[in-house]
Design a protein around this motif. Structure first.
Motif, short mmCIF file in Angstrom:
data_model
loop_
_atom_site.label_atom_id
_atom_site.label_comp_id
_atom_site.label_asym_id
_atom_site.label_seq_id
_atom_site.Cartn_x
_atom_site.Cartn_y
_atom_site.Cartn_z
N GLY A 5 6.28 19.21 -13.20
CA GLY A 5 4.80 19.35 -13.01
C GLY A 5 4.57 18.85 -11.70
N ARG A 6 5.53 19.08 -10.88
CA ARG A 6 5.37 18.92 -9.61
C ARG A 6 5.75 20.23 -8.43
NH1 ARG A 6 8.35 13.11 -8.21
NH2 ARG A 6 6.99 12.05 -9.61
N ILE A 7 5.06 20.50 -7.33
CA ILE A 7 5.27 21.31 -6.54
C ILE A 7 5.50 20.52 -5.06
CG2 ILE A 7 4.14 23.23 -7.75
CD1 ILE A 7 1.90 23.30 -6.00
N ARG A 8 6.11 21.09 -4.17
CA ARG A 8 6.66 20.68 -3.01
C ARG A 8 5.62 21.23 -1.89
NH1 ARG A 8 10.55 22.58 0.28
NH2 ARG A 8 11.35 24.54 -0.73
N LEU A 19 3.46 17.43 -4.80
CA LEU A 19 2.12 17.31 -5.62
C LEU A 19 2.45 17.16 -7.08
CD1 LEU A 19 0.35 20.03 -3.73
CD2 LEU A 19 0.44 17.54 -2.89
N GLU A 20 1.65 16.11 -7.81
CA GLU A 20 1.65 15.90 -9.00
C GLU A 20 0.60 17.07 -9.61
OE1 GLU A 20 3.72 13.98 -10.76
OE2 GLU A 20 4.37 12.94 -9.18
N VAL A 21 1.10 17.79 -10.69
CA VAL A 21 0.43 18.78 -11.09
C VAL A 21 0.23 18.80 -12.73
CG1 VAL A 21 0.14 21.35 -11.18
CG2 VAL A 21 1.32 20.43 -9.35
N PRO A 22 -1.27 18.73 -13.04
CA PRO A 22 -1.32 18.72 -14.47
C PRO A 22 -0.96 19.94 -15.21
CG PRO A 22 -3.61 18.50 -13.39
CD PRO A 22 -2.33 18.84 -12.37
N ARG A 81 -10.26 18.11 -14.16
CA ARG A 81 -8.95 17.35 -14.30
C ARG A 81 -8.14 17.98 -13.06
NH1 ARG A 81 -8.06 19.86 -19.74
NH2 ARG A 81 -9.17 21.51 -18.78
N LEU A 82 -8.19 19.19 -12.48
CA LEU A 82 -7.67 19.59 -11.42
C LEU A 82 -8.17 18.85 -10.22
CD1 LEU A 82 -7.05 23.20 -12.18
CD2 LEU A 82 -5.40 21.52 -11.96
N ALA A 83 -9.54 18.80 -10.11
CA ALA A 83 -10.16 18.11 -8.87
C ALA A 83 -9.64 16.69 -8.75
CB ALA A 83 -11.70 18.21 -8.86
N ALA A 84 -9.52 15.98 -10.01
CA ALA A 84 -9.27 14.48 -9.61
C ALA A 84 -7.82 14.43 -9.60
CB ALA A 84 -9.43 14.08 -11.28
N ALA A 85 -6.83 15.38 -9.90
CA ALA A 85 -5.36 15.24 -9.62
C ALA A 85 -5.42 15.50 -7.93
CB ALA A 85 -4.55 16.71 -10.32
N LEU A 86 -6.37 16.54 -7.49
CA LEU A 86 -6.09 16.88 -6.09
C LEU A 86 -6.58 15.65 -5.33
CD1 LEU A 86 -5.91 18.82 -3.71
CD2 LEU A 86 -7.98 19.87 -4.54
N ARG A 87 -7.57 14.98 -5.62
CA ARG A 87 -7.91 14.04 -4.81
C ARG A 87 -6.86 12.86 -4.95
NH1 ARG A 87 -12.97 15.05 -7.77
NH2 ARG A 87 -14.60 15.88 -6.19
N ALA A 91 -5.16 11.36 -1.66
CA ALA A 91 -5.09 9.82 -1.44
C ALA A 91 -3.69 9.55 -1.31
CB ALA A 91 -5.77 9.12 -2.60
N ARG A 92 -2.85 9.97 -1.94
CA ARG A 92 -1.61 9.28 -2.01
C ARG A 92 -0.82 9.68 -0.95
NH1 ARG A 92 2.91 12.07 -3.42
NH2 ARG A 92 1.68 13.64 -4.63
N LEU A 93 -1.01 10.99 -0.29
CA LEU A 93 -0.56 11.50 0.81
C LEU A 93 -1.28 11.00 2.21
CD1 LEU A 93 -0.11 15.29 -0.30
CD2 LEU A 93 1.77 13.57 0.14
N LYS A 94 -2.43 10.49 1.88
CA LYS A 94 -3.20 9.84 3.04
C LYS A 94 -3.71 10.68 4.00
CE LYS A 94 -0.84 5.32 3.22
NZ LYS A 94 0.06 5.35 2.09
N VAL A 95 -4.19 11.80 3.07
CA VAL A 95 -4.66 12.82 4.00
C VAL A 95 -6.45 13.10 3.65
CG1 VAL A 95 -4.78 15.46 4.09
CG2 VAL A 95 -2.72 14.23 3.75
N GLN A 96 -7.05 13.27 4.77
CA GLN A 96 -8.53 13.45 4.72
C GLN A 96 -8.74 14.99 4.29
OE1 GLN A 96 -10.73 10.71 4.61
NE2 GLN A 96 -8.95 9.52 4.50
#
Length: 189
Positions: A5-8, A19-22, A81-87, A91-96
Motif C-alpha cells: 500500500g505504498r508508492i514512491r 506515500l501511504e495509500v489506502p 479517505r483519500l483526501a485525509a491520506a493525502l493530507r 504533513a509527513r513529508l513537510k510539504v505545503q
C-alpha cells in the motif's frame, strides 16, 4: 503501487519518499514508468509552475511536481479517505499544499486562478473527462499556454477543447496518457 500500500516519489527533492495509500476499490495510481515519462516531458516547465491535481487520488502526480520544483499544487479529491491520506502524506513529508475535498468538476465551475500545469486522471468508471476539460477551459483555470496531462482508458475517446493540442502521448497497458499544450491562438468554437 507496491503490495504494502505504498508508492514512491521517483525524482526531485522528495525522491524515494513513500506515500501511504489506502486500499480502495477503483484506485489506480499512475505507474512509476508513466510518471517518469511525464515528468521528463514537463522538466523544462515544472520549476516554479502553479499546478492543479484534479481527481488527485494518492496525490502522486502533484507531489512529484512539488518534488521537482513546482511553486504550488492544489489537490482536489472528493473521497474523504483519500483526501485525509493525502493530507497525512503531505504533513509527513513537510510539504505545503492545498487539499480540497470536493467533486473536481463542481469545484472547477466556481472559477479560480490560472494554472500552468494540470493533472487530470479521473476515475475510469465515470465519464468525467469532457466535463472537466470544459470546466477548466471555460472557468479561467488555464494559463494561456498551460500544459494539461490526461489519463484515460486506452479505448476511450475523449473530446477536448480545440485550444488543446497534443504535445506527446503514450500507452501503458490499458491506460492511454496524453500531454496537451493549450494554444490560445486557436479560436474556441
Amino acid at each position: 503501487m507496491t503490495a504494502n500500500g505504498r508508492i514512491r516519489i521517483i525524482g526531485g527533492s522528495l525522491r524515494n519518499s513513500r506515500l501511504e495509500v489506502p486500499d480502495l476499490p477503483g484506485l489506480r495510481p499512475t505507474t512509476d514508468r508513466v510518471r517518469e515519462t511525464l515528468f521528463n516531458w514537463l522538466q523544462p516547465v515544472i520549476g516554479g509552475a502553479r499546478c492543479l491535481d484534479l481527481f488527485a487520488g494518492t496525490g502522486a502526480l502533484g507531489i512529484e511536481a512539488l518534488s521537482r520544483g513546482a511553486a504550488m499544487v492544489t489537490f482536489v479529491e472528493r473521497d474523504a479517505r483519500l483526501a485525509a491520506a493525502l493530507r497525512a502524506n503531505l504533513a509527513r513529508l513537510k510539504v505545503q499544499a492545498a487539499v480540497v475535498g470536493d467533486d473536481a468538476v463542481r469545484w472547477l465551475k466556481a472559477g479560480g486562478k490560472p494554472a500552468d500545469v494540470v493533472f487530470m486522471d479521473p476515475p475510469f468508471a465515470g465519464d468525467l473527462w469532457g466535463d472537466a476539460a470544459d470546466a477548466l477551459e471555460s472557468h479561467g483555470w488555464l494559463a494561456p499556454s498551460a500544459w494539461i496531462y490526461v489519463e484515460a482508458p486506452r479505448t476511450a475517446s475523449s473530446a477536448v477543447p480545440p485550444t488543446w493540442q497534443v504535445h506527446r502521448q503514450g500507452v501503458a497497458g490499458e491506460v492511454a496518457y496524453t500531454l496537451y499544450r493549450r494554444t490560445p491562438d486557436v479560436p474556441l468554437s
